[in-house]
Design an enzyme around this catalytic site. Sequence first.
Site, PDB file in Angstrom:
ATOM      1  N   LYS A  83       3.353  12.780   2.978  1.00  0.00           N
ATOM      2  CA  LYS A  83       2.972  12.228   4.039  1.00  0.00           C
ATOM      3  C   LYS A  83       2.699  14.114   5.113  1.00  0.00           C
ATOM      4  O   LYS A  83       1.896  13.677   5.756  1.00  0.00           O
ATOM      5  CB  LYS A  83       3.722  11.977   4.712  1.00  0.00           C
ATOM      6  CG  LYS A  83       4.375  10.982   4.607  1.00  0.00           C
ATOM      7  CD  LYS A  83       5.329   9.980   5.241  1.00  0.00           C
ATOM      8  CE  LYS A  83       6.773   9.166   5.042  1.00  0.00           C
ATOM      9  NZ  LYS A  83       6.931   8.358   3.803  1.00  0.00           N
TER      10      LYS A  83
HETATM   11  C1  LIG Z   1       7.056   6.891   3.166  1.00  0.00           C
HETATM   12  C2  LIG Z   1       7.899   7.393   1.238  1.00  0.00           C
HETATM   13  C3  LIG Z   1       7.207   6.609   0.805  1.00  0.00           C
HETATM   14  C4  LIG Z   1       7.131   4.922   1.011  1.00  0.00           C
HETATM   15  O1  LIG Z   1       5.416   5.145   1.287  1.00  0.00           O
HETATM   16  P1  LIG Z   1       4.258   3.796   2.619  1.00  0.00           P
HETATM   17  O2  LIG Z   1       3.264   4.633   2.773  1.00  0.00           O
HETATM   18  O3  LIG Z   1       5.344   3.729   3.582  1.00  0.00           O
HETATM   19  O4  LIG Z   1       4.832   2.799   1.347  1.00  0.00           O
HETATM   20  C5  LIG Z   1       7.509   6.760  -0.631  1.00  0.00           C
HETATM   21  N1  LIG Z   1       7.782   7.619  -1.537  1.00  0.00           N
HETATM   22  C6  LIG Z   1       8.499   8.607   0.127  1.00  0.00           C
HETATM   23  C7  LIG Z   1       9.001  10.048  -0.591  1.00  0.00           C
HETATM   24  C8  LIG Z   1       8.301   8.274   0.853  1.00  0.00           C
HETATM   25  O5  LIG Z   1       8.224   9.703   1.863  1.00  0.00           O
END
Ligand SMILES: *Cc1c(COP(=O)(O)O)cnc(C)c1O
Length: 435
Positions: free
Chosen positions: A107
Amino acid sequence: MLYYSTNHNAPEVSLSEAVIKGLAPDKGLYMPERNKPLPQEFFDHIEELSLQEIAYEVANCFFGEDIPAEDLKAIVYDTLQFDIPLVKVTDAIYALEVYHGPTAAFKDVGARFMARLLSYFVKKQGTDRDVHVLVATSGDTGSAVANGFLGVPGIKVCVLYPKGKVSLIQEKQFTTLGQNITALEVDGVFDDCQRLVKDAFMDEELNAKYFLTSANSINVARFLPQAFYYFYAYAQLKKERPGVRPVICVPSGNFGNICAGLFGYKMGLPVKRFIAANNANDIFFQYLQTGEYHPRASVQTLANAMDVGAPSNFARIVELFNHSHAAICEVVGGAAYQDGEINAALENCLNRFGYLLDPHGACGYMALQDHLEADEVGIFLETAHPAKFKDVVEAATDSEVEIPETLQRFMAGEKQSLPMTRKFADFKQFIQKHF
Ligand SMILES: *Cc1c(COP(=O)(O)O)cnc(C)c1O
């Protein structure tokens, strides 16, 4: 380029409006009106390019009409101040480690890009008011957003989190930063935090006086930049295995990450197919099998960032494939795993191949182990550093997980947060006093 709403009941808007608004007025998600394919020549030489160079070419397709080249380049280069390496796990399986950013999860890419783009648009509007980003978090979003916006001029971030309901490492990631980041420790649960933020956006008096915005994960400026690293993964694989079109597997929750990969596919990225890996929250997996989409309440699992019962980017995926279930199934497969299987995969991958997974990446790894055909090469996205889920990983693998320096630095910092009640009147008073 213009952006339209997936609900088709709101006017098309410019990039800056889509970024500042986040959600369309008809509650749909913004989509770029076109997908510009990248030329064959780009793919012929992609392995000679750096992550930043590749990312700029991809960003140019999305944002090039709206932002001058030099400015866009600066935003892209400043966002990607860390590597996203492709690491070989088995003969046929590679991990794309998207977790080397400041908060050790993928993210960071979207949050850092969005912070810089928002700051750019705010400066261009020539307003002398600060922009206040309000973000409610149950843990991970707050840290990625706070760190993404840290030190960005003209923007102040206020993180609201539920007291006693986030892990120590998560709390440290947004309460030790200082500068333009303020953390409010709300005496309530996550839903209270979210309600306070929503009420603030609805309050006419506050909005007349202050420039308030959100940094929600459905924002186009957070979701589209995630396409960058799919191209970089391909470039790294091409060096080792020229001519191979990989199967790409994405541990998915809200489906923003895989959706960005699918945009890349539509732009010509040579991927054979995608696999969306779910945990017990297998709403999308069920959809693939039945053609019916039934969102439901989420259940808690070891891969908690994927505990989503109504994936918000589902609407974008459906839109991308012209609402055809068959067309989606041609490109995207699925898999779903229970906690017991996640634990077994953490152990199995470390013992057999010496590679340490996190619980989310474990779902991706398993899906490739189970569904890769004999002549295929697979890449799964390792979405977070295993140390972010230290207890789970250590218990499953019976080994000690080292905490990387970036995370250690947060732990050494001193928590600074202000107490807040669940009452909107108190939050409003706080805004009027401090913003
Ligand atoms: C947010 C997140 C996900 C999921 O990603 P999406 O874009 O919501 O499908 C998977 N793994 C981790 C570690 C995350 O922080």
